[in-house]
Design a protein around this motif. Structure first.
Motif, PDB file in Angstrom:
ATOM      1  N   GLY A 137       2.584   6.645  -8.913  1.00  0.00           N
ATOM      2  CA  GLY A 137       1.364   6.187  -8.350  1.00  0.00           C
ATOM      3  C   GLY A 137       1.960   5.215  -7.121  1.00  0.00           C
ATOM      4  O   GLY A 137       1.161   5.179  -6.135  1.00  0.00           O
ATOM      5  N   LEU A 138       2.736   4.406  -7.429  1.00  0.00           N
ATOM      6  CA  LEU A 138       3.317   3.484  -6.404  1.00  0.00           C
ATOM      7  C   LEU A 138       4.072   4.258  -5.230  1.00  0.00           C
ATOM      8  O   LEU A 138       3.648   3.755  -4.125  1.00  0.00           O
ATOM      9  CB  LEU A 138       4.391   2.488  -6.919  1.00  0.00           C
ATOM     10  N   ALA A 139       4.628   5.278  -5.607  1.00  0.00           N
ATOM     11  CA  ALA A 139       5.236   6.274  -4.451  1.00  0.00           C
ATOM     12  C   ALA A 139       4.337   6.694  -3.806  1.00  0.00           C
ATOM     13  O   ALA A 139       4.329   6.620  -2.486  1.00  0.00           O
ATOM     14  CB  ALA A 139       6.176   7.041  -5.367  1.00  0.00           C
ATOM     15  N   SER A 140       2.907   7.156  -4.448  1.00  0.00           N
ATOM     16  CA  SER A 140       2.143   7.964  -3.564  1.00  0.00           C
ATOM     17  C   SER A 140       1.426   6.777  -2.864  1.00  0.00           C
ATOM     18  O   SER A 140       0.963   7.203  -1.483  1.00  0.00           O
ATOM     19  CB  SER A 140       1.113   8.516  -4.584  1.00  0.00           C
ATOM     20  N   LEU A 141       1.101   5.548  -3.302  1.00  0.00           N
ATOM     21  CA  LEU A 141       0.566   4.586  -2.622  1.00  0.00           C
ATOM     22  C   LEU A 141       1.157   4.075  -1.233  1.00  0.00           C
ATOM     23  O   LEU A 141       0.739   3.829  -0.388  1.00  0.00           O
ATOM     24  CB  LEU A 141       0.302   3.455  -3.432  1.00  0.00           C
ATOM     25  N   LEU A 142       2.576   3.921  -1.588  1.00  0.00           N
ATOM     26  CA  LEU A 142       3.158   3.350  -0.645  1.00  0.00           C
ATOM     27  C   LEU A 142       3.424   4.490   0.591  1.00  0.00           C
ATOM     28  O   LEU A 142       3.488   4.130   1.968  1.00  0.00           O
ATOM     29  CB  LEU A 142       4.459   3.040  -1.079  1.00  0.00           C
ATOM     30  N   ALA A 143       3.362   5.814   0.204  1.00  0.00           N
ATOM     31  CA  ALA A 143       3.413   6.799   1.211  1.00  0.00           C
ATOM     32  C   ALA A 143       2.209   6.757   2.248  1.00  0.00           C
ATOM     33  O   ALA A 143       2.315   7.307   3.316  1.00  0.00           O
ATOM     34  CB  ALA A 143       3.734   8.049   0.824  1.00  0.00           C
ATOM     35  N   ARG A 144       1.127   6.242   1.725  1.00  0.00           N
ATOM     36  CA  ARG A 144      -0.099   6.458   2.397  1.00  0.00           C
ATOM     37  C   ARG A 144      -0.542   5.067   2.908  1.00  0.00           C
ATOM     38  O   ARG A 144      -1.531   4.842   3.560  1.00  0.00           O
ATOM     39  CB  ARG A 144      -1.298   6.672   1.690  1.00  0.00           C
ATOM     40  N   SER A 145       0.185   4.037   2.682  1.00  0.00           N
ATOM     41  CA  SER A 145      -0.290   2.562   2.741  1.00  0.00           C
ATOM     42  C   SER A 145       0.765   1.809   3.504  1.00  0.00           C
ATOM     43  O   SER A 145       1.973   2.212   3.570  1.00  0.00           O
ATOM     44  CB  SER A 145      -0.597   1.720   1.634  1.00  0.00           C
ATOM     45  N   ASN A 146       0.508   0.721   4.214  1.00  0.00           N
ATOM     46  CA  ASN A 146       1.546  -0.111   4.839  1.00  0.00           C
ATOM     47  C   ASN A 146       1.948  -1.174   3.902  1.00  0.00           C
ATOM     48  O   ASN A 146       0.931  -1.921   3.353  1.00  0.00           O
ATOM     49  CB  ASN A 146       0.732  -0.870   6.109  1.00  0.00           C
ATOM     50  N   ALA A 147       3.121  -1.203   3.267  1.00  0.00           N
ATOM     51  CA  ALA A 147       3.563  -2.118   2.448  1.00  0.00           C
ATOM     52  C   ALA A 147       3.262  -3.516   2.974  1.00  0.00           C
ATOM     53  O   ALA A 147       3.170  -4.533   2.067  1.00  0.00           O
ATOM     54  CB  ALA A 147       5.135  -1.882   2.032  1.00  0.00           C
ATOM     55  N   ASP A 148       3.329  -3.904   4.237  1.00  0.00           N
ATOM     56  CA  ASP A 148       3.422  -5.230   4.645  1.00  0.00           C
ATOM     57  C   ASP A 148       2.042  -5.766   4.479  1.00  0.00           C
ATOM     58  O   ASP A 148       1.499  -6.867   4.056  1.00  0.00           O
ATOM     59  CB  ASP A 148       3.751  -5.230   6.142  1.00  0.00           C
ATOM     60  N   VAL A 149       0.893  -4.911   4.664  1.00  0.00           N
ATOM     61  CA  VAL A 149      -0.685  -5.276   4.242  1.00  0.00           C
ATOM     62  C   VAL A 149      -0.717  -5.401   2.770  1.00  0.00           C
ATOM     63  O   VAL A 149      -1.487  -6.350   2.518  1.00  0.00           O
ATOM     64  CB  VAL A 149      -1.522  -4.197   4.950  1.00  0.00           C
ATOM     65  N   LEU A 150      -0.034  -4.473   1.920  1.00  0.00           N
ATOM     66  CA  LEU A 150      -0.363  -4.721   0.427  1.00  0.00           C
ATOM     67  C   LEU A 150       0.219  -5.858  -0.026  1.00  0.00           C
ATOM     68  O   LEU A 150      -0.378  -6.553  -1.045  1.00  0.00           O
ATOM     69  CB  LEU A 150       0.488  -3.544  -0.205  1.00  0.00           C
ATOM     70  N   MET A 151       1.315  -6.371   0.428  1.00  0.00           N
ATOM     71  CA  MET A 151       2.029  -7.711  -0.113  1.00  0.00           C
ATOM     72  C   MET A 151       1.416  -8.711   0.743  1.00  0.00           C
ATOM     73  O   MET A 151       2.033  -9.896   0.433  1.00  0.00           O
ATOM     74  CB  MET A 151       3.269  -7.594   0.356  1.00  0.00           C
ATOM     75  N   ALA A 152       0.516  -8.612   1.543  1.00  0.00           N
ATOM     76  CA  ALA A 152      -0.138 -10.046   2.286  1.00  0.00           C
ATOM     77  C   ALA A 152      -1.153 -10.467   1.238  1.00  0.00           C
ATOM     78  O   ALA A 152      -1.519 -10.133   0.381  1.00  0.00           O
ATOM     79  CB  ALA A 152      -0.381  -9.533   3.640  1.00  0.00           C
ATOM     80  N   TYR A 153      -1.860 -11.689   1.654  1.00  0.00           N
ATOM     81  CA  TYR A 153      -2.997 -12.428   1.273  1.00  0.00           C
ATOM     82  C   TYR A 153      -4.193 -11.566   1.416  1.00  0.00           C
ATOM     83  O   TYR A 153      -4.593 -11.013   2.682  1.00  0.00           O
ATOM     84  CB  TYR A 153      -3.145 -13.646   1.792  1.00  0.00           C
ATOM     85  N   HIS A 154      -4.886 -11.254   0.463  1.00  0.00           N
ATOM     86  CA  HIS A 154      -6.119 -10.667   0.800  1.00  0.00           C
ATOM     87  C   HIS A 154      -7.338 -11.412  -0.175  1.00  0.00           C
ATOM     88  O   HIS A 154      -7.706 -11.542  -1.237  1.00  0.00           O
ATOM     89  CB  HIS A 154      -6.257  -9.323  -0.042  1.00  0.00           C
TER      90      HIS A 154
END
Length: 480
Positions: A137-154
């Motif tokens: 799931g994480l591999a698929s997610l990171l292949a389609r997403s920007n890791a910097d965005v995922l690791m920022a404040y939301h």
């Protein structure tokens, strides 16, 4: 300090990964060969330790190798074993005694039961590896997403894709819902604390079932709220009792679990839900519906929040139907409520859910992984309920799709004494007192079926507990 194991993994990504050298003659029998291609080595050690405890290969009071000795035997860095032991202590798998080493709890001086029937969580899904699902799931997610965005404040009620996925997950029980009504939260507990802080002032009354979720009671106590019990029958809250409580107590809200109630396992039939909704509507009563278990049922009854769209909050966690590790729950607010209000209350408590976990939950829902995992957990839960029906004494209450059993006790037992007798035998269970709103709990215990990893070990635990309850063991300690 950087784990040198991680450095090795990073530097070897371009080369084939080889198994860790393994000497069966010098290595404990509870752990097999490690493989760097199978994920972090510390996690493999931890998983082997957890499995050995569950299967009884490691018994209460047994001493483990020192961290240095195990690192040498497995040919891994000391920091790898240190990290594994540290996480094992955090999970209650081992106890560390200064100057003596690390031990499996349950022996002399240990505090944690070896067979945990107290923690309410989904059982391990047979035939599926959670670790593999997370990794893919994480591999698929990171292949389609920007890791910097995922690791920022939301900050806010949640990303649009997460809120849309939530409505898809909730639809079997809640029906079609506007995603803008959903707030993504880091679990049920902060969601309840935030809702209670929004809805009531210190000293005001919140209604609840006579025995209810301890986390709700803890949040209410922390906020200095008064929790008042409403009488129930076999179908759940009694409408007449709820109406009387509204007349006399002028409550700010009702907290209720209509589906596989924790701890009693009661599930309101559709007709009773309509009756409760009618009373709540007549008295303009705000409802907090805690609904962690509906997705365990193939065709769940319509949620109270679907009957009260203007006045009910619906809280649904993934912890009980998928895994606690996602730390994700969905709160659907009433139609006229601004979800930003709840988001602001949550910020004061937890700032935000972990974006990576929310995104992983969304990915699992979108790809069907969540439904696949849910199906495996449902099947395992039903098998465990079958075991419980076969082994526990007559009179227990359970839902065939639930994760726990509510077991009344015979007159010979006082629940506190039973808890202590069970602990001496390495069994952990929850007494009725932990759930009581007014301190006058019945003589009963809640038995959780998911935390013991191996089904055979669960059968052993249930059989031992049944013998204890029926007086076949510990007779001298059972008399008042």
């Amino acid at each position: 300090m950087q784990d040198t194991e991680s450095s090795r993994t990073e530097s070897s990504r371009t080369a084939p990964l080889a198994p860790v050298p393994f000497d069966p003659a010098s290595t404990p029998d509870w752990i097999g060969p490690l493989d760097r291609a199978a994920g972090p080595l510390y996690a493999q050690i931890l998983a082997a330790l957890e499995d050995a405890v569950a299967r009884g290969v490691l018994r209460p009071g047994e001493r483990l190798p020192t961290q240095r000795a195990l690192a040498e035997q497995l040919q891994v860095d000391l920091t790898t074993v240190t990290r594994a032991y540290s996480e094992a202590r955090h999970r209650g798998l081992i106890d560390a005694v200064t100057g003596r080493g690390s031990f499996i709890p349950g022996g002399s001086g240990a505090a944690v039961p070896a067979l945990d029937l107290s923690m309410l969580m989904p059982p391990p899904p047979r035939g599926l590896s959670l670790g593999a699902l997370v990794e893919r799931g994480l591999a698929s997610l990171l292949a389609r997403s920007n890791a910097d965005v995922l690791m920022a404040y939301h900050i806010g009620p949640g990303a649009a894709p997460d809120r849309l996925a939530a409505t898809q997950w909730l639809e079997p029980a809640l029906g079609a819902v506007d995603p803008r009504r959903v707030v993504i939260t880091p679990g049920t507990q902060p969601a309840l604390a935030a809702l209670l802080s929004m809805l009531a002032e210190p000293g005001e009354v919140i209604l609840a079932e006579p025995e209810t979720y301890p986390g709700f009671l803890a949040a209410s106590a922390a906020l200095h709220l008064t929790v008042a019990p409403v009488a129930c029958d076999a179908q759940g809250l009694e409408p007449e009792a709820l109406a009387r409580a509204c007349e006399t107590l002028k409550p700010r809200a009702l907290y209720v679990q209509p589906t596989i109630q924790n701890p009693t396992t009661r599930t309101m039939p559709p007709a009773r839900r309509h009756e409760i909704a009618a009373v709540a509507s007549a008295y303009r009563l705000t409802v907090i519906e805690d609904d962690p278990y509906s997705r365990l049922i193939d065709q769940p009854a319509l949620a109270l929040a679907a009957l009260l769209p203007e006045s009910a909050y619906h809280v649904a966690t993934l912890a009980k139907c998928l895994t606690p590790g996602l730390r994700t729950a969905f709160v659907t607010v009433p139609q006229r409520e601004d979800p930003e209000r709840l988001a602001a209350a949550l910020r004061a408590l937890t700032l935000m859910p972990a974006p990576l976990m929310s995104a992983l939950a969304t990915r699992w829902i979108a790809t069907g992984t969540a439904t696949h995992l849910l199906g495996a957990i449902r099947r395992e839960a039903r098998e465990r309920q079958h075991l419980a029906r076969a082994l526990l004494p007559a009179g227990s209450h359970a839902h065939p799709d639930g994760l726990h059993v509510w077991q009344p006790l015979p007159a010979r037992w006082d629940s506190a004494r039973l808890i202590e007798a069970a602990r001496r035998q390495g069994l952990g269970i929850m007494p009725a007192e932990a759930f009581s709103v007014d301190g006058t709990a019945r003589q009963a215990v809640r038995i959780a079926l998911g935390a013991v990893a191996d089904r055979a070990r669960l059968a052993e635990a249930l059989g031992g507990l049944a013998a204890l309850i029926e007086g076949k063991e510990e007779r001298s300690g059972a008399r008042g």
